[in-house]
Design a protein around this motif. Structure first.
Motif, PDB file in Angstrom:
ATOM      1  N   LYS A 100      -5.847   5.026   1.359  1.00  0.00           N
ATOM      2  CA  LYS A 100      -4.953   5.982   0.687  1.00  0.00           C
ATOM      3  C   LYS A 100      -3.578   5.383   0.436  1.00  0.00           C
ATOM      4  O   LYS A 100      -3.049   5.470  -0.668  1.00  0.00           O
ATOM      5  N   SER A 104      -5.156   2.713  -3.227  1.00  0.00           N
ATOM      6  CA  SER A 104      -5.611   3.822  -4.068  1.00  0.00           C
ATOM      7  C   SER A 104      -5.541   3.513  -5.564  1.00  0.00           C
ATOM      8  O   SER A 104      -6.058   4.277  -6.370  1.00  0.00           O
ATOM      9  N   ARG A 105      -4.955   2.397  -5.946  1.00  0.00           N
ATOM     10  CA  ARG A 105      -4.896   2.047  -7.374  1.00  0.00           C
ATOM     11  C   ARG A 105      -6.232   1.566  -7.918  1.00  0.00           C
ATOM     12  O   ARG A 105      -6.406   1.478  -9.123  1.00  0.00           O
ATOM     13  N   THR A 108     -12.647   3.044  -5.558  1.00  0.00           N
ATOM     14  CA  THR A 108     -13.089   2.622  -4.235  1.00  0.00           C
ATOM     15  C   THR A 108     -14.432   3.227  -3.870  1.00  0.00           C
ATOM     16  O   THR A 108     -14.669   4.408  -4.079  1.00  0.00           O
ATOM     17  N   PHE A 128      -8.976   9.827  -3.112  1.00  0.00           N
ATOM     18  CA  PHE A 128      -8.744   8.405  -3.383  1.00  0.00           C
ATOM     19  C   PHE A 128     -10.002   7.559  -3.178  1.00  0.00           C
ATOM     20  O   PHE A 128      -9.989   6.356  -3.442  1.00  0.00           O
TER      21      PHE A 128
END
Length: 175
Positions: A100, A104-105, A108, A128
């Protein structure tokens, strides 16, 4: 498509944990300082993906004893399209916090033996995380990567839990 497979950092004080490859994930005691199980599911998944033409980056932060910041720097250099993190029941909260706060970009995928990640409500509560793979995940990961690369529907990927619009879909288990 580039996929990063991660054995995330897990540390308490000066003691590092063991997770991927360990039958009993835990924080090591001083007497176990040289104990380091091989992350065979991550390695097998990496080999299968590479054999099928995917670029793979495997980061074993526990073996290398590298902190989250160093993993993040490696990921920024590698620029993966997808992250795959193996978790366990004792490390789940640690792993979710890392994902997180720091990762988180990237889309996942979470996998591992913790049963709560397979509950439909898990993805609703953890926005996320994009996907969860239930059970032994090597073939599920390959099929997910192929479907994402080829822009095909995800409902044919056995063992996958994912978001579809505002709902969570739970595909049939992999035989």
């Amino acid at each position: 498509m580039k996929i990063a497979l991660l054995n995330l950092p897990w540390k308490r004080g000066r003691a590092w944990g063991v997770r991927a490859g360990s039958r009993w994930p835990h924080i090591k005691t001083p007497q176990e300082k040289d104990y380091l199980p091989f992350p065979f599911f991550l390695a097998t998944a990496a080999a299968l993906l590479e054999r099928e033409g995917f670029e793979v980056c495997l980061i074993d932060a526990l073996a290398e004893e590298i902190p989250v910041s160093a993993v993040l720097q490696k990921l920024k250099r590698e620029k993966p399209d997808l992250l795959v993190a193996e978790t366990s029941t004792p490390s789940l909260l640690n792993d979710l916090e890392i994902l997180k706060k720091s990762f988180s970009r990237w889309p996942t995928v979470l996998c591992g033996p913790d049963v709560t990640i397979r509950e439909e409500s898990f993805l609703r509560d953890v926005p996320f995380v994009s996907y969860v793979m239930a059970g032994e995940y090597e073939q599920t990961l390959l099929e997910l990567a192929q479907a994402l690369r080829d822009e095909k529907p995800l409902e044919a990927v056995a063992g996958l839990i994912y978001r579809s619009g505002s709902s969570v879909r739970v595909n049939p288990a992999r035989p």
